[in-house]
Design an enzyme around this catalytic site. Structure first.
Site, PDB file in Angstrom:
ATOM      1  N   GLN A 169       0.981  -1.085  -0.040  1.00 50.19           N
ATOM      2  CA  GLN A 169       0.017   0.143  -0.183  1.00 50.19           C
ATOM      3  C   GLN A 169       0.872   1.362  -0.029  1.00 50.19           C
ATOM      4  O   GLN A 169       1.942   1.479   0.819  1.00 50.19           O
ATOM      5  CB  GLN A 169      -0.953   0.173   1.470  1.00 50.19           C
ATOM      6  N   SER A 172       0.506   6.580   2.628  1.00 44.78           N
ATOM      7  CA  SER A 172       1.245   7.807   3.523  1.00 44.78           C
ATOM      8  C   SER A 172       2.311   8.149   3.040  1.00 44.78           C
ATOM      9  O   SER A 172       3.018   7.740   2.483  1.00 44.78           O
ATOM     10  CB  SER A 172       1.641   7.147   5.028  1.00 44.78           C
ATOM     11  N   SER A 204       4.313  -1.099   4.083  1.00 46.26           N
ATOM     12  CA  SER A 204       4.721  -2.403   4.606  1.00 46.26           C
ATOM     13  C   SER A 204       4.735  -3.402   3.236  1.00 46.26           C
ATOM     14  O   SER A 204       3.706  -3.585   2.339  1.00 46.26           O
ATOM     15  CB  SER A 204       3.603  -3.150   5.499  1.00 46.26           C
ATOM     16  N   GLU A 289     -14.679  -4.632   6.902  1.00 49.11           N
ATOM     17  CA  GLU A 289     -14.711  -5.940   6.548  1.00 49.11           C
ATOM     18  C   GLU A 289     -14.845  -6.852   7.975  1.00 49.11           C
ATOM     19  O   GLU A 289     -14.620  -6.687   8.946  1.00 49.11           O
ATOM     20  CB  GLU A 289     -13.178  -6.420   6.230  1.00 49.11           C
ATOM     21  N   GLU A 392      -4.461  10.125  18.448  1.00 45.82           N
ATOM     22  CA  GLU A 392      -5.400  11.561  18.256  1.00 45.82           C
ATOM     23  C   GLU A 392      -6.531  11.290  17.494  1.00 45.82           C
ATOM     24  O   GLU A 392      -7.650  11.922  17.802  1.00 45.82           O
ATOM     25  CB  GLU A 392      -4.285  12.512  17.855  1.00 45.82           C
TER      26      GLU A 392
END
Length: 411
Positions: A169, A172, A204, A289, A392
């Site tokens: 993925q 970020s 990852s 999911e 947060e």
């Protein structure tokens, strides 16, 4: 912080623990949580096993085959277990336990999400991975089923289930974690290709992946709301211009990667969904999911059992165990379908495990400064407050979506 150390997910389970800025952040910064289900409608046959019958079959198969499985590494496939993970994925595919609720024409079993939940929980009890990694089987596969063209489904879905193609993925960025809509990676249209340029972090499985799901900005007009003008791409990780560098963590490990995209050319046929509509695709990718809450509860129970034998002072141990069992009760009330209430679980369990790690270090005294379980716990515990949705952001979700408090001002 490993994939299996991420205790609860907001959306899919146990989070591509995948990328520390994923699920909850997407919901918190705009776009609408859960606007499109990841579940694929299937028609079941009256001869199909019930979920209960299927769970018994799965348990029996796992009892006979678990010795061939790699260790239970969680959502993230460790680089050194790549070959074992691929072999295990092929084995479960051949046995009919991969893509359980996917359509049969794409290699699935054509059953229901409840059957998938039964498989995931059976694997949690057997302490084996339910699939090769979450990014490919859960996130990428589900997204292609929902948004993919017939050609994309034919090209990608079966190789995901057989383990032939590993996915990572690419969401970020250094300046776009909790506020993922601020991503700066660009995708410029050039004829029948897009040219991607940017930098991704906390990826990852990047160094062992064949493909990656990537968000990039296709509309750079400052007047366009930041969560619009983003597109969703299926990127070849072996394409020229892709550079992957391991990220060294303070634990000493390198579970995540930094990925540089230097004018990477991506065919227009690898755009998933409509141009500029990647935010909605990503929201669906990271939404609910089934099955993972139950598996996470099993993992938490094991942690509490292990905690009972740590020798902590009775009053401190009692407080930790009481909190843990409260979270188990909450998971039982929520049921198998994840919702925004899972933020309560993520926040609560993260803080529980952080406090337990600090308690063990205090008990060890000066020895906690030496290499060992106590120091590893101290160094790894802070990652739980980032991975799978920052603390947060979880607090914001709880305040805004559960308690109904005014939304946090956002620029």
């Amino acid at each position: 912080m490993s994939g299996r150390d991420i205790p609860f997910w907001v959306g899919p389970a146990t989070s591509e623990g995948v990328d520390p800025a994923q699920k909850a952040q997407m919901a918190a910064v705009g776009g609408g949580w859960g606007r499109r289900s990841m579940m694929v409608a299937v028609e079941t046959d009256e001869d199909d096993p019930t979920p209960t019958e299927f769970a018994a079959e799965a348990a029996a198969w796992l009892a006979a085959n678990r010795r061939r499985a790699p260790r239970d590494y969680g959502a993230i496939l460790p680089a050194d277990l790549r070959d074992e993970g691929v072999a295990w994925q092929r084995r479960i595919f051949d046995a009919g336990y991969a893509g359980i609720h996917w359509p049969t024409e794409h290699g699935g079993r054509g059953l229901t999400p409840e059957h998938t939940a039964a498989w995931i929980e059976a694997c949690a009890r057997a302490e084996v991975p339910p699939f090769i990694n979450m990014v490919g089987v859960v996130l990428t596969g589900g997204s292609i089923l929902l948004f993919g063209t017939p050609e994309q489904r034919t090209e990608h879905l079966r190789p995901i289930l057989t383990g032939e193609r590993i996915w990572c993925q690419l969401f970020s960025e250094p300046g776009a974690g909790s506020d993922l809509a601020s991503l700066a990676t660009t995708a410029r249209r050039d004829g029948d290709e897009y040219v991607l340029s940017g930098r991704k972090v906390w990826c990852s499985n990047g160094r062992i992946s064949d493909r990656g799901i990537c968000l990039a900005r296709t509309d750079a007009d400052p007047a366009t709301p930041k969560h619009r003008g983003i597109s969703f791409f299926l990127v070849d990780m072996h394409a020229p211009g892709v550079e992957v560098r391991p990220l060294r963590q303070m634990t000493g490990g390198s579970e995540f990667d930094e990925v540089f995209l230097d004018d990477v050319r991506v065919p227009t046929t690898d755009l998933l969904g409509a141009e500029h509509d990647g935010w909605n695709v990503a929201m669906a990718t990271l939404t609910n999911e089934r099955g993972h809450i139950g598996a996470s509860a099993i993992s938490l129970q094991r942690r509490l059992d292990a905690m009972s034998s740590t020798g902590l002072p009775a009053d401190e141990l009692g407080r930790l165990l009481a909190r843990g069992h409260a979270h188990l009760a909450l998971a039982g009330r929520q049921g198998p379908v994840a919702s925004v209430a899972a933020s309560l679980m993520k926040l609560g369990v993260t803080e529980l495990l952080f406090d337990a790690a600090m308690a063990r270090a205090r008990q060890a005294g000066p020895y906690a400064m030496l290499v060992g379980d106590e120091s590893a716990g101290v160094l790894g515990a802070p990652a739980g407050r980032i991975a799978g949705g920052t603390t947060e952001v979880q607090r914001n979700i709880i305040g805004e979506r559960i308690l109904g408090l005014p939304k946090e001002p956002r620029g």
